[in-house]
Every structure is written in structure tokens, then in C-alpha cells.
Write a protein that holds these residues in place. Structure first.
Motif, PDB file in Angstrom:
ATOM      1  N   MET A   1      25.194  52.196 110.827  1.00 39.80           N
ATOM      2  CA  MET A   1      25.276  53.223 111.756  1.00 39.80           C
ATOM      3  C   MET A   1      26.903  53.339 111.659  1.00 39.80           C
ATOM      4  O   MET A   1      27.353  54.252 112.081  1.00 39.80           O
ATOM      5  N   ASN A   2      27.764  52.303 111.439  1.00 39.99           N
ATOM      6  CA  ASN A   2      29.184  52.288 111.670  1.00 39.99           C
ATOM      7  C   ASN A   2      29.666  53.326 110.457  1.00 39.99           C
ATOM      8  O   ASN A   2      30.740  53.895 110.610  1.00 39.99           O
ATOM      9  N   ILE A   3      29.016  53.223 109.408  1.00 40.97           N
ATOM     10  CA  ILE A   3      29.611  53.981 108.366  1.00 40.97           C
ATOM     11  C   ILE A   3      29.273  55.741 108.626  1.00 40.97           C
ATOM     12  O   ILE A   3      30.102  56.513 108.382  1.00 40.97           O
ATOM     13  N   ILE A   4      28.146  56.013 109.238  1.00 36.58           N
ATOM     14  CA  ILE A   4      27.907  57.237 109.790  1.00 36.58           C
ATOM     15  C   ILE A   4      29.087  57.536 110.752  1.00 36.58           C
ATOM     16  O   ILE A   4      29.484  58.696 110.761  1.00 36.58           O
ATOM     17  N   ASP A   5      29.256  56.896 111.772  1.00 39.18           N
ATOM     18  CA  ASP A   5      30.323  57.064 112.737  1.00 39.18           C
ATOM     19  C   ASP A   5      31.566  57.528 112.137  1.00 39.18           C
ATOM     20  O   ASP A   5      32.486  58.186 112.630  1.00 39.18           O
ATOM     21  N   THR A   6      32.068  56.593 111.214  1.00 42.34           N
ATOM     22  CA  THR A   6      33.244  56.549 110.479  1.00 42.34           C
ATOM     23  C   THR A   6      33.468  58.048 110.112  1.00 42.34           C
ATOM     24  O   THR A   6      34.364  58.603 109.788  1.00 42.34           O
ATOM     25  N   TRP A   7      32.335  58.345 109.119  1.00 41.37           N
ATOM     26  CA  TRP A   7      32.229  59.612 108.416  1.00 41.37           C
ATOM     27  C   TRP A   7      32.295  60.886 109.479  1.00 41.37           C
ATOM     28  O   TRP A   7      33.223  61.815 109.117  1.00 41.37           O
ATOM     29  N   LEU A   8      31.563  60.760 110.368  1.00 39.73           N
ATOM     30  CA  LEU A   8      31.512  61.833 111.411  1.00 39.73           C
ATOM     31  C   LEU A   8      33.174  61.872 112.007  1.00 39.73           C
ATOM     32  O   LEU A   8      33.811  63.078 112.399  1.00 39.73           O
ATOM     33  N   GLU A   9      33.664  60.763 112.403  1.00 40.11           N
ATOM     34  CA  GLU A   9      35.177  60.816 112.787  1.00 40.11           C
ATOM     35  C   GLU A   9      36.293  61.438 112.021  1.00 40.11           C
ATOM     36  O   GLU A   9      37.004  62.379 112.493  1.00 40.11           O
ATOM     37  N   LYS A  10      35.789  61.242 110.721  1.00 35.90           N
ATOM     38  CA  LYS A  10      36.923  61.828 109.600  1.00 35.90           C
ATOM     39  C   LYS A  10      36.647  63.197 109.410  1.00 35.90           C
ATOM     40  O   LYS A  10      37.773  64.060 109.198  1.00 35.90           O
ATOM     41  N   ARG A  11      35.389  63.780 109.757  1.00 34.93           N
ATOM     42  CA  ARG A  11      35.179  65.050 109.696  1.00 34.93           C
ATOM     43  C   ARG A  11      35.598  65.860 110.879  1.00 34.93           C
ATOM     44  O   ARG A  11      36.357  67.113 110.861  1.00 34.93           O
ATOM     45  N   ARG A  12      35.614  65.142 111.949  1.00 33.58           N
ATOM     46  CA  ARG A  12      36.217  65.756 113.275  1.00 33.58           C
ATOM     47  C   ARG A  12      37.520  65.786 113.156  1.00 33.58           C
ATOM     48  O   ARG A  12      38.323  66.849 113.403  1.00 33.58           O
ATOM     49  N   ASN A  13      38.426  64.849 112.400  1.00 31.89           N
ATOM     50  CA  ASN A  13      39.774  64.928 112.275  1.00 31.89           C
ATOM     51  C   ASN A  13      40.271  65.966 111.294  1.00 31.89           C
ATOM     52  O   ASN A  13      41.215  66.690 111.666  1.00 31.89           O
ATOM     53  N   ARG A  14      39.456  66.131 110.286  1.00 22.15           N
ATOM     54  CA  ARG A  14      39.977  67.195 109.612  1.00 22.15           C
ATOM     55  C   ARG A  14      39.629  68.609 110.089  1.00 22.15           C
ATOM     56  O   ARG A  14      40.647  69.492 110.008  1.00 22.15           O
ATOM     57  N   SER A  15      38.616  68.736 110.890  1.00 16.30           N
ATOM     58  CA  SER A  15      38.448  70.058 111.658  1.00 16.30           C
ATOM     59  C   SER A  15      39.520  70.235 112.587  1.00 16.30           C
ATOM     60  O   SER A  15      39.956  71.429 112.606  1.00 16.30           O
ATOM     61  N   THR A  16      39.860  69.255 113.400  1.00 14.76           N
ATOM     62  CA  THR A  16      40.895  69.392 114.295  1.00 14.76           C
ATOM     63  C   THR A  16      42.449  69.768 113.613  1.00 14.76           C
ATOM     64  O   THR A  16      43.082  70.442 114.255  1.00 14.76           O
ATOM     65  N   TYR A  17      42.568  69.129 112.498  1.00 18.42           N
ATOM     66  CA  TYR A  17      43.735  69.444 111.874  1.00 18.42           C
ATOM     67  C   TYR A  17      43.748  70.774 111.240  1.00 18.42           C
ATOM     68  O   TYR A  17      44.751  71.392 111.728  1.00 18.42           O
ATOM     69  N   ARG A  18      42.763  71.324 110.936  1.00 17.57           N
ATOM     70  CA  ARG A  18      42.716  72.667 110.379  1.00 17.57           C
ATOM     71  C   ARG A  18      43.091  73.384 111.434  1.00 17.57           C
ATOM     72  O   ARG A  18      43.798  74.442 111.330  1.00 17.57           O
ATOM     73  N   GLN A  19      42.363  73.333 112.747  1.00 14.69           N
ATOM     74  CA  GLN A  19      42.884  74.168 113.643  1.00 14.69           C
ATOM     75  C   GLN A  19      43.983  74.068 114.314  1.00 14.69           C
ATOM     76  O   GLN A  19      44.656  75.076 114.646  1.00 14.69           O
ATOM     77  N   LEU A  20      44.600  72.917 114.323  1.00 21.51           N
ATOM     78  CA  LEU A  20      46.035  72.775 115.003  1.00 21.51           C
ATOM     79  C   LEU A  20      47.137  73.019 113.848  1.00 21.51           C
ATOM     80  O   LEU A  20      48.219  73.543 114.485  1.00 21.51           O
TER      81      LEU A  20
END
Length: 50
Positions: free
Chosen positions: A1-20
């Protein structure tokens, strides 16, 4: 599950970066974010890693 959590966090970071990244430097400054912070977010480093 840690791998999935890490992947989701990276996706959120990229999405937030694009918006900001579309905001001006002044607007980023008003909310307390610098371009350096944005660069760290884009690279996937945690916000508290300074």
C-alpha cells in the motif's frame, strides 16, 4: 500500500504544481509560496523538506 500512497502523492503534487505555476509571482507571494517551493513540489520533494 505504501507504493500506491507514494504514487498518489506524486500525482497530487504534479496536479498542484500545474495549478500554482499559472499564478503570478505576486499572487504566489500573497499566499506564501516562492518559485523555489514550486520547484520542489514539481520534483516531488515534500513541502517541509527545506
Amino acid at each position: 500500500m505504501n507504493i500506491i500512497d507514494t504514487w498518489l502523492e506524486k500525482r497530487r503534487n504534479r496536479s498542484t504544481y500545474r495549478q500554482l505555476a499559472t499564478l503570478s509571482d505576486q499572487m504566489l507571494g500573497d499566499i506564501g509560496i516562492t518559485r523555489y517551493d514550486l520547484d520542489k513540489l514539481r520534483r516531488g520533494r515534500p513541502a517541509n523538506d527545506r
